[in-house]
Design a protein around this motif. Structure first.
Motif, short mmCIF file in Angstrom:
data_model
loop_
_atom_site.label_atom_id
_atom_site.label_comp_id
_atom_site.label_asym_id
_atom_site.label_seq_id
_atom_site.Cartn_x
_atom_site.Cartn_y
_atom_site.Cartn_z
N LEU A 159 0.84 -1.19 0.00
CA LEU A 159 0.00 0.00 0.00
C LEU A 159 0.88 1.24 0.00
O LEU A 159 2.02 1.21 0.49
N PRO A 160 0.38 2.36 -0.53
CA PRO A 160 1.16 3.61 -0.46
C PRO A 160 1.33 4.04 1.00
O PRO A 160 0.39 3.97 1.80
N GLU A 161 2.54 4.47 1.33
CA GLU A 161 2.78 4.92 2.70
C GLU A 161 1.83 6.05 3.11
O GLU A 161 1.38 6.10 4.24
N GLU A 162 1.55 6.91 2.18
CA GLU A 162 0.69 8.06 2.48
C GLU A 162 -0.70 7.60 2.88
O GLU A 162 -1.33 8.18 3.77
N ALA A 163 -1.20 6.54 2.23
CA ALA A 163 -2.53 6.03 2.56
C ALA A 163 -2.55 5.44 3.96
O ALA A 163 -3.51 5.64 4.72
N VAL A 164 -1.49 4.73 4.32
CA VAL A 164 -1.40 4.14 5.65
C VAL A 164 -1.23 5.23 6.70
O VAL A 164 -1.83 5.19 7.78
N ARG A 165 -0.42 6.22 6.40
CA ARG A 165 -0.21 7.32 7.34
C ARG A 165 -1.49 8.11 7.56
O ARG A 165 -1.79 8.53 8.69
N LYS A 166 -2.25 8.27 6.51
CA LYS A 166 -3.53 8.97 6.63
C LYS A 166 -4.49 8.19 7.52
O LYS A 166 -5.25 8.77 8.31
N LEU A 167 -4.43 6.87 7.43
CA LEU A 167 -5.28 6.02 8.28
C LEU A 167 -4.88 6.18 9.75
O LEU A 167 -5.75 6.23 10.63
N VAL A 168 -3.59 6.24 10.00
CA VAL A 168 -3.12 6.45 11.37
C VAL A 168 -3.64 7.77 11.92
O VAL A 168 -4.12 7.85 13.06
#
Length: 203
Positions: A159-168
């Motif tokens: 997954l894109p890091e940005e997508a995971v970071r946004k989820l956090v």
């Protein structure tokens, strides 16, 4: 002059027994029923244990941590409860002092496990990822601890890091009470469940 006759044991036993039964009914039956009833009316989810369901099945509580070891999931804060981690029936810490060699070794082992799962990560390891809390049941980690794991989780999930970071960021809850007390936290189980949904959606 006649002295008063001492009370007979049988005469003292009856009121003592009556008081014992009355207080037992009030404190052991009536009070718990009233407080439970009020809690269910005012805080129905919390009174039921803040349970979390997936596909109609209870998989945990937002109040009690769970162990995660797969690189594709965010890892929880370590637990020192026995005989297994996050044992709600045996809440407690390790009681090891800061100079205890067993505690030092446990922290080193946890750091090594984090480094082995993400060798390219050179950031400092947040303390709550390598030390257990006093309760051993913490369901949350700090935003820093979640951020430390973003790259590993994103890579494992493709997954894109940005997508995971946004989820956090979405699952980060401000902990300040009246803007004074408390720190922001991330509920690990809730975050991982959202992560599963994100992966299933193909984002």
């Amino acid at each position: 002059m006649q002295q008063a006759n001492p009370a007979k044991p049988a005469g003292l036993l009856r009121p003592a027994l009556a008081l014992f039964i009355t207080l037992s009914v009030i404190t052991g039956l009536i009070y718990p029923l009233i407080t439970t009833g009020v809690a269910k009316l005012v805080f129905p989810r919390q009174a039921a244990g803040s349970l979390i369901e997936r596909n109609g099945q209870v998989i945990g509580s937002s109040l009690i941590g769970q162990p995660f070891s797969s690189p594709g999931y965010f890892w929880s804060r370590p637990s020192a409860t026995s005989p297994m981690p996050y044992n709600a029936a045996s809440s407690g810490g390790s009681n090891l002092g800061p100079t205890n060699p067993d505690l030092t070794q446990a922290v080193k082992d946890r750091i090594a496990a984090l480094k082995a799962a993400d060798p390219t990560n050179t950031a400092p390891v947040p303390v709550d990822l390598v030390t257990a809390s006093a309760s051993g049941l913490d369901p949350q980690i700090s935003p820093a601890a979640a951020d430390y794991q973003v790259a590993r989780v994103a890579r494992a999930r493709k997954l894109p890091e940005e997508a995971v970071r946004k989820l956090v960021q979405q699952y980060t809850k401000a902990g300040a009470w009246m803007g004074i007390l408390g720190d922001a936290t991330v509920n690990v189980l809730e975050l991982n469940l959202a992560l599963d949904k994100l992966s299933a959606a193909g984002h």
